[in-house]
Design a protein around this motif. Sequence first.
Motif, PDB file in Angstrom:
ATOM      1  N   HIS A 169       0.842  -1.198   0.000  1.00 52.98           N
ATOM      2  CA  HIS A 169       0.000   0.000   0.000  1.00 52.98           C
ATOM      3  C   HIS A 169       0.879   1.252   0.000  1.00 52.98           C
ATOM      4  CE1 HIS A 169      -4.167   1.571   1.123  1.00 52.98           C
ATOM      5  NE2 HIS A 169      -3.439   2.632   0.904  1.00 52.98           N
ATOM      6  N   GLY A 199      -1.542   3.984   4.106  1.00 55.80           N
ATOM      7  CA  GLY A 199      -1.601   2.548   4.348  1.00 55.80           C
ATOM      8  C   GLY A 199      -2.128   2.119   5.693  1.00 55.80           C
ATOM      9  N   ASP A 229      -8.280  -0.630   1.279  1.00 58.22           N
ATOM     10  CA  ASP A 229      -7.953  -1.256   2.563  1.00 58.22           C
ATOM     11  C   ASP A 229      -8.916  -2.393   2.884  1.00 58.22           C
ATOM     12  OD1 ASP A 229      -6.757  -1.474   5.248  1.00 58.22           O
ATOM     13  OD2 ASP A 229      -8.649  -0.606   5.911  1.00 58.22           O
ATOM     14  N   ARG A 233      -7.986  -5.354   0.848  1.00 53.80           N
ATOM     15  CA  ARG A 233      -6.787  -5.952   1.396  1.00 53.80           C
ATOM     16  C   ARG A 233      -7.120  -6.800   2.632  1.00 53.80           C
ATOM     17  NH1 ARG A 233      -2.604  -1.662   3.527  1.00 53.80           N
ATOM     18  NH2 ARG A 233      -4.355  -1.270   4.891  1.00 53.80           N
TER      19      ARG A 233
END
Length: 340
Positions: A23, A282, A334, A337
């Motif tokens: 990220h 991130g 996010d 992920r």
Amino acid sequence: MAETDRSPPLVGWNLKLSASSFHKLSALFTLACLIIVFSFGNPAFFSINNGLTVLLQTAVIGLLGIGMTLVIITGGIDLSVGSVLALSGTVTGLCVKAGIPVAPSMAIGVCVGAACGLFNGFVITKMRITPFVATLGMMLIARGVALQLTGAAPISRLGEAFGVLGNGSLFRIIEKGANGFPKVVFPGIPYPVILLAIVAVAAAYLLNRRQIGRHIYATGSNEEAARLSGVAVDRTKMIAYTLSGALAGLSGNVLMSRLITAQPNEGVMYELDAIAAAVIGGASLMGGIGNISGTMIGAFIIGVLRNGLNMAGVSAFIQQILIGFIVILAVYIDQIRNRR
């Protein structure tokens, strides 16, 4: 059994590092693209003066973002940093106005910010109130106190010494021109930028090299597993929120020093910039993921984007819309992920 209990937060932390690094690389690529695009759009974008402007604009966002990152990694959120910034800067201005030297006054302002953060941590850990509600309450309290102390009026005539932190620079070179007037040969490195670098290095060291840093990651990764492993979860959260408040106080000093005026109305919506810097860099709003270098990249993305759009003549309202979309995209990435 003790070894088994300790492994989950540490293993989870190590597994998430690779995702966080990817990220961060994506954010760095985005920053490079923005710089290239804006440099083609306006030749003045790469000038020294504009570069210093970007650095100064990013310094406050970066300081707030570092504190916000610590809180987000624990799985929390701090909506009060903008108001705490205003309160701390206002207290510093009042102290200077009362005759206290600038350095002790600024230290008092930072302590006020730390006290606000400590109160946030106490309410969250001891009263068991969710971070969103607790820090929302502090946002209103801090702003109200700042306005009450000043009567909603700015505090001016604080003296040249008050403006050194925000407007001074290191290694500045000035020569006397042919016409007798001073000429700036090298503008120097602004003090806010140096301060940001020092704080960023210190925060990164704390997260990566100190036990409290591992406890912060463990708390955000799996709070119950961290508690069973012997981590003082409540103490860890209180430290994170206290540091966030202290950095908000430091940001207030920097911002008010740049203005050479204490403004109780400053810092509005700054908490969103801090959250955006952390998330773009991130940090996961689910907790357990984030790092200081990523947050710095996120802060510079916001700073470069705003500076480039200002030079292009784009209104502040459109800028807010664009940054809002960027935050939504970062959170969506996010979530993808985390599902993977």
